[in-house]
Design a protein around this motif. Structure first.
Motif, PDB file in Angstrom:
ATOM      1  N   TYR A  44       1.954  -9.449 -10.759  1.00 23.84           N
ATOM      2  CA  TYR A  44       1.207  -8.960 -10.254  1.00 23.84           C
ATOM      3  C   TYR A  44       1.637  -8.600  -8.204  1.00 23.84           C
ATOM      4  N   PHE A  45       3.155  -8.782  -8.302  1.00 26.36           N
ATOM      5  CA  PHE A  45       2.922  -7.975  -7.157  1.00 26.36           C
ATOM      6  C   PHE A  45       3.371  -6.680  -6.863  1.00 26.36           C
ATOM      7  N   LEU A  46       3.059  -5.695  -8.241  1.00 25.07           N
ATOM      8  CA  LEU A  46       3.341  -4.176  -7.989  1.00 25.07           C
ATOM      9  C   LEU A  46       1.675  -4.188  -8.242  1.00 25.07           C
ATOM     10  N   TYR A  47       0.853  -4.971  -8.583  1.00 25.70           N
ATOM     11  CA  TYR A  47      -0.737  -4.808  -8.266  1.00 25.70           C
ATOM     12  C   TYR A  47      -0.808  -5.054  -6.540  1.00 25.70           C
ATOM     13  N   ALA A  48      -0.247  -6.380  -5.949  1.00 23.96           N
ATOM     14  CA  ALA A  48       0.103  -6.341  -4.312  1.00 23.96           C
ATOM     15  C   ALA A  48       0.460  -5.026  -3.430  1.00 23.96           C
ATOM     16  N   ILE A  49       1.892  -4.224  -4.204  1.00 21.64           N
ATOM     17  CA  ILE A  49       2.095  -3.241  -3.285  1.00 21.64           C
ATOM     18  C   ILE A  49       0.990  -2.085  -3.927  1.00 21.64           C
ATOM     19  N   ILE A  50       0.569  -2.145  -4.787  1.00 17.17           N
ATOM     20  CA  ILE A  50      -0.423  -0.110  -4.473  1.00 17.17           C
ATOM     21  C   ILE A  50      -1.756  -1.131  -4.223  1.00 17.17           C
ATOM     22  N   PHE A  51      -2.243  -2.139  -3.786  1.00 17.42           N
ATOM     23  CA  PHE A  51      -3.283  -2.514  -3.182  1.00 17.42           C
ATOM     24  C   PHE A  51      -3.177  -2.573  -1.531  1.00 17.42           C
ATOM     25  N   VAL A  52      -1.544  -2.692  -0.671  1.00 14.39           N
ATOM     26  CA  VAL A  52      -1.293  -2.596   0.279  1.00 14.39           C
ATOM     27  C   VAL A  52      -1.159  -0.791   0.030  1.00 14.39           C
ATOM     28  N   VAL A  53      -0.614  -0.186  -1.004  1.00 10.83           N
ATOM     29  CA  VAL A  53      -0.490   1.016  -0.045  1.00 10.83           C
ATOM     30  C   VAL A  53      -1.437   1.610   0.186  1.00 10.83           C
ATOM     31  N   PHE A  54      -3.200   1.443  -1.599  1.00  6.36           N
ATOM     32  CA  PHE A  54      -4.172   2.503  -0.526  1.00  6.36           C
ATOM     33  C   PHE A  54      -5.418   1.325   0.570  1.00  6.36           C
ATOM     34  N   ASP A  55      -4.372   0.277   0.484  1.00  4.49           N
ATOM     35  CA  ASP A  55      -5.104  -0.690   2.151  1.00  4.49           C
ATOM     36  C   ASP A  55      -5.147   0.671   3.282  1.00  4.49           C
ATOM     37  N   VAL A  56      -3.365   1.114   3.815  1.00  7.52           N
ATOM     38  CA  VAL A  56      -3.114   1.578   4.489  1.00  7.52           C
ATOM     39  C   VAL A  56      -4.017   2.999   4.205  1.00  7.52           C
ATOM     40  N   GLU A  57      -3.975   3.352   3.293  1.00  5.66           N
ATOM     41  CA  GLU A  57      -4.956   4.522   3.351  1.00  5.66           C
ATOM     42  C   GLU A  57      -6.105   4.456   3.783  1.00  5.66           C
ATOM     43  N   THR A  58      -7.146   3.733   3.610  1.00  3.83           N
ATOM     44  CA  THR A  58      -7.978   3.731   4.512  1.00  3.83           C
ATOM     45  C   THR A  58      -7.572   3.245   5.748  1.00  3.83           C
ATOM     46  N   VAL A  59      -6.852   2.612   6.064  1.00  8.18           N
ATOM     47  CA  VAL A  59      -5.986   1.680   7.816  1.00  8.18           C
ATOM     48  C   VAL A  59      -6.374   3.538   8.178  1.00  8.18           C
TER      49      VAL A  59
END
Length: 117
Positions: free
Chosen positions: A59-74
């Protein structure tokens, strides 16, 4: 009012508002604690054993990967808005940035961080 004074007032308000938002409810809340209100609630059943659930690391690995790609869109959105003004150098930089993220995604995929078990 100078620019620094406006900034100081803004920072003062930004610092006071969250503190007030936490203090005011403590002052106006009704306090009538009893045993039933202070007990933990689990769908009407009293808890037995540990009260904190254990989560799998996936669950935490998915969250970290989501945050990385969220920062990319920012970073990608303002770049796309000003694309015509910043030129080809910024285009090359964005390809490098996206390439680093793709390499990271490929690494996570290879290590099995994206497989749901």
């Amino acid at each position: 009012m100078s620019g620094f004074m406006k900034m100081f007032v803004l920072l003062l308000i930004a610092g006071i508002f969250p503190v007030l938002a936490m203090i005011v409810p403590l002052l106006i809340e009704p306090r009538r604690p009893n045993r039933e209100k202070n007990s933990q609630y689990e769908c009407g059943v009293d808890t037995v054993g540990r009260n904190v659930p254990r989560y799998r690391i996936s669950y935490f690995l998915y969250a970290i990967i989501f945050v990385v790609f969220d920062v990319e869109t920012v970073f990608l959105f303002p770049w796309a808005v000003k694309f015509n003004d910043i030129g080809l150098f910024a285009l090359a930089e964005m390809f490098i940035f996206a390439g680093i993220l793709i390499v990271g995604l490929a690494y996570a995929w290879k290590k099995g961080a994206l497989t749901w078990k």
